[in-house]
Design a protein around this motif. Sequence first.
Motif, PDB file in Angstrom:
ATOM      1  N   GLN A 133      -9.175  65.045  58.434  1.00  0.00           N
ATOM      2  CA  GLN A 133      -8.344  65.331  59.616  1.00  0.00           C
ATOM      3  C   GLN A 133      -6.884  65.445  59.229  1.00  0.00           C
ATOM      4  O   GLN A 133      -6.173  66.327  59.706  1.00  0.00           O
ATOM      5  N   VAL A 134      -6.447  64.549  58.342  1.00  0.00           N
ATOM      6  CA  VAL A 134      -5.038  64.597  57.922  1.00  0.00           C
ATOM      7  C   VAL A 134      -4.751  65.906  57.198  1.00  0.00           C
ATOM      8  O   VAL A 134      -3.742  66.563  57.442  1.00  0.00           O
ATOM      9  N   ASP A 182      -5.176  68.927  59.906  1.00  0.00           N
ATOM     10  CA  ASP A 182      -4.258  68.914  61.048  1.00  0.00           C
ATOM     11  C   ASP A 182      -2.793  68.908  60.625  1.00  0.00           C
ATOM     12  O   ASP A 182      -1.937  69.364  61.373  1.00  0.00           O
ATOM     13  N   HIS A 183      -2.503  68.356  59.461  1.00  0.00           N
ATOM     14  CA  HIS A 183      -1.084  68.193  59.105  1.00  0.00           C
ATOM     15  C   HIS A 183      -0.698  68.846  57.787  1.00  0.00           C
ATOM     16  O   HIS A 183       0.207  69.661  57.747  1.00  0.00           O
TER      17      HIS A 183
END
Lengths: 251, 241
Positions: free
Chosen positions: B164-165, B168-169
């Motif tokens: 996710q990190v 998403d980022h």
Amino acid sequence: MAPIIEVQNLNVWFGKSRILKNLSFDIEPKQVTAFIGPSNCGKTTVIRSLNRLNDLQADYRHTGEILFNGKELYSNKNRASEIARKISMVFEKPILFKKSIYENVAYSVRIRGRRQMSLINNIVDECLMKVQLWNDVKDKLHTDPNFLSIGQQQQLCIARALAADPEILIFDEPCAQLDATETPKFESILQSLKQQVTIIFVTNKRRQAARVSDVAGFLYNGELVEIGKTEQIFTTPTDTRTENYVTGRLG
Amino acid sequence: MDKSKLLYNSIAVLILLIVLSIYLILTFKTPVADSSLSFGSMKVEPITLLKVRLFWMIPILFITVILSIVFAFIIEEWLSPTNIIRQIIEPYIVILSGIPSMIYGLLAVYHVVFNLISSSYTSLTLILILLVIPTTTLSTQTAIRNVDTSIRNAAYAVGGTKWQVIFDHVLPLSALDILSGVCYTISRVLTVTAVCILVLNLLTSDFSTLTVINIVNNVGIILLLVLIFSIIASLIKKNTG
């Protein structure tokens, strides 16, 4: 009440340097625990060991036992991300994602796999109200958060941490960037949050720790010199180093 | 720490030197049979040949670029700086991406002149891989490293998983820098092509004014493309910085 976190003989190394030496303490639920001490004494390392953010450091290793709700925190059954959600953290500087105010808070809900819009809306509204930011931003939810003041940005960060539905909320020197007018607001937020979550916070402002916390621990050179009721630590400390620190003769 | 880095670096240099000398020795043993240059069984003009190769190169370029971006993410996100595999791999990436593209171009020419004949597609693909993977990996690694660690920490602190990190980022924040690196790599590949076209066509030309002008025109167009891609690369990079 059973302690929510029990730490037994925690030692932490980064590479070859030993940062923490034989720490043992308990953290009671629904209380504010403050760690005080001069800079470079290992305060941040303690709290980052509690929510497994230290796992990100390559040369981190530790010995000793950390129990969270009676279960080993570092066991393989616990995923680091799940622990980091239950023990959420707010950093020294307000770190916001490059998204709108709404999306910043909603992100914590979305990564848990909850995708119903009504649920997300409710949580976002509720969290923003809890941190007393709702009235300032209710018309500007979908704008960039950069127009907010530093204090408001920090409030938004707290809202984002709350949206992750944590059991413990950790603050790492949360007021270092705030000015005198914003600090009381932050402290009132802390007091109101105390009923819902356990709060651990790290500060090098002695007076703030005395005002806000229920339990205070004094760290010095990687050792936990003393931990106890805030009143006792600040009025009748047993160790001379603690006394020197709280009276201002040290650090 | 520094000692081991020096060790792995020198091992890498040594191995690359050995590989290069083995390659040179092997190719020197098989000189071209007849003095007139015939490009295998296909008796076509080099420019046409390279155009055909260009169509082969585009999908290969695409695949290698994607692969090296994935490779860079694996190195940066899953292998810690003290990881032995990373310490062994990284010197090769740095050394190979530091070699000027002209050298790769001459290598390609050398390869084409001496043994294009049997497996030209394989050899061109190999040179392309050698050219693309180190540069793209290195620029992607730098782009990933440029993403503020505090953003990562903040995302981890609210319970984000590694994937996710990243999605998403890290990926959105480094996307433009990665793209800039890809543009830079494409301009390097084009430089190699320009060198190939220039040398191979001059070798087979009759040196009449018209053919030379024709060749120079072709090279000029490619060099213009190189310039355009470099400008795009620097523009994208500036906007993120």
